[in-house]
Design a protein around this motif. Structure first.
Motif, mmCIF file in Angstrom:
data_model
loop_
_atom_site.group_PDB
_atom_site.id
_atom_site.type_symbol
_atom_site.label_atom_id
_atom_site.label_comp_id
_atom_site.label_asym_id
_atom_site.label_seq_id
_atom_site.Cartn_x
_atom_site.Cartn_y
_atom_site.Cartn_z
ATOM 1 N N HIS A 75 -12.649 -1.782 -2.605
ATOM 2 C CA HIS A 75 -11.685 -1.060 -1.783
ATOM 3 C C HIS A 75 -11.069 -2.031 -0.764
ATOM 4 C CE1 HIS A 75 -12.380 2.915 -3.359
ATOM 5 N NE2 HIS A 75 -13.689 2.720 -3.295
ATOM 6 N N MET A 78 -6.658 -4.115 -3.043
ATOM 7 C CA MET A 78 -5.273 -3.695 -3.280
ATOM 8 C C MET A 78 -5.109 -2.315 -2.660
ATOM 9 S SD MET A 78 -2.998 -1.676 -5.055
ATOM 10 C CE MET A 78 -3.761 -1.031 -6.534
ATOM 11 N N VAL A 79 -4.128 -2.173 -1.806
ATOM 12 C CA VAL A 79 -3.882 -0.907 -1.129
ATOM 13 C C VAL A 79 -2.485 -0.424 -1.501
ATOM 14 C CG1 VAL A 79 -3.727 0.302 1.073
ATOM 15 C CG2 VAL A 79 -5.374 -1.568 0.783
ATOM 16 N N ARG A 80 -2.400 0.804 -2.004
ATOM 17 C CA ARG A 80 -1.108 1.365 -2.403
ATOM 18 C C ARG A 80 -0.284 1.726 -1.162
ATOM 19 N NH1 ARG A 80 -5.015 3.295 -5.933
ATOM 20 N NH2 ARG A 80 -4.666 2.695 -8.115
ATOM 21 N N GLU A 81 0.988 1.932 -1.409
ATOM 22 C CA GLU A 81 1.888 2.181 -0.279
ATOM 23 C C GLU A 81 1.545 3.437 0.500
ATOM 24 O OE1 GLU A 81 5.515 4.470 -2.599
ATOM 25 O OE2 GLU A 81 5.683 2.310 -2.267
ATOM 26 N N ASP A 82 0.783 4.367 -0.152
ATOM 27 C CA ASP A 82 0.390 5.582 0.571
ATOM 28 C C ASP A 82 -0.974 5.439 1.237
ATOM 29 O OD1 ASP A 82 -1.291 5.583 -1.584
ATOM 30 O OD2 ASP A 82 -0.802 7.623 -2.259
ATOM 31 N N SER A 85 -6.679 3.365 -2.146
ATOM 32 C CA SER A 85 -7.290 2.166 -2.707
ATOM 33 C C SER A 85 -8.336 2.594 -3.726
ATOM 34 C CB SER A 85 -7.947 1.322 -1.608
ATOM 35 O OG SER A 85 -8.467 0.116 -2.140
#
Length: 306
Positions: A75, A78-82, A85
């Protein structure tokens, strides 16, 4: 050699598995609806997990690759735009690690597999063209537990104890059950209790309890669909011998076409005192593999002992 018998239907309350859809069901009036839905027949059944938990460092045969689980993505990597993870892993394991089913391709004798097939002609770098674990038919049906430890009044049979035909016949009689052709039979030794002690559980030095060659013949003569037990090898392992010879594997897999389930967790099941139950068993369908992990489940009446 004869063709192995498979149990692909359930018995007792689960017989609805084999019922054809009712053309005009009187209960619902709907075509294609079972008169007694399976989920109603099994409502309230107690489910006992017969699989050992798979973890790094768990007991296993030294003949097979160990189990490994590695977090490939954590976790925050990579973190999504929202803001979301996800984490995921890589699993590396041999097919005969943890609770698993032996395919008929697992053992040969004098170069031959079950049915007289030449092992050299069936194997390649992609596995086996025939008799791999992908040919195993998922089992849902009656199973009996022959609890030899209970028969002798001990929680665990001694290391290196050889189970004999007399033991199996006496356990069958004491439980009031009969090993039937095409069904499943498990042998209780209490060895699950040693799972946390790798040195003892593997039996490489002190040995492990299991059926001897004569007991293997006794089982084969009853033509079960499959057999299972708690130890790494479904065999009598004498102290200091390790897996030098495996006569029961030869009798069951090569000569009789009977699959073997190993490293099962049977202590909780044995504690219920149940001698027969519904078994659900399906190994992972690795194409061409000689074995694969499985999570067997025993279904008992809801009032079975806790």
């Amino acid at each position: 050699m004869t063709t192995p018998r498979r149990a692909t239907r359930a018995h007792g309350p689960a017989d609805a598995l084999t019922e054809k859809p009712d053309e005009g069901n009187s209960m619902s009036g709907a075509p294609g609806v079972l008169p007694t839905p399976l989920w109603h027949a099994l409502a309230g059944a107690r489910v006992v997990d017969l699989a050992q938990p798979m973890r790094r460092g768990m007991p296993q045969s030294p003949n097979h690759p160990p189990f490994r689980l590695l977090l490939e993505r954590r976790h925050g990597d990579m973190v999504r735009e929202d803001g979301g993870s996800a984490a995921n892993e890589i699993v590396i394991t041999g097919g005969h690690v943890g609770t698993h089913v032996d395919a008929l391709a697992h053992v040969s004798h004098d170069g031959l597999l079950y049915g007289g097939l030449a092992a050299a002609e069936q194997q390649s770098h992609e596995g086996f063209a025939r008799l791999g674990i992908d040919e195993f038919t998922p089992y849902v049906g009656r199973c009996v537990l022959l609890d030899v430890a209970r028969l002798h009044g001990v929680p665990v049979l001694p290391a290196g104890y050889e189970i004999t035909p007399d033991d199996l016949a006496a356990a069958e009689s004491a439980a009031g059950v009969t090993v039937a052709a095409g069904e499943a039979v498990l042998i209780g030794t209490g060895w699950s209790r040693h799972w946390a002690d790798t040195a003892v559980f593997t039996g490489q030095t002190g040995g492990a309890p299991g059926p001897g060659a004569a007991a293997g013949e006794w089982l084969a003569a009853r033509r079960p669909a499959l057999v299972g037990g708690e130890t790494i090898a479904f065999e009598h392992i004498a102290p200091g011998r390790g897996h030098a010879t495996l006569p029961v594997h030869r009798t069951l897999l090569v000569e009789s076409g009977i699959n073997i389930v190993e490293t099962m967790r049977l202590d909780a099941l044995a504690a219920t005192g149940a001698a027969e139950f519904l078994l659900v068993l399906a190994p992972l369908p690795f194409v061409g593999a000689t074995g694969a992990p499985a999570r067997p489940l025993a279904l008992l009446p809801e009032h079975a002992a806790e």
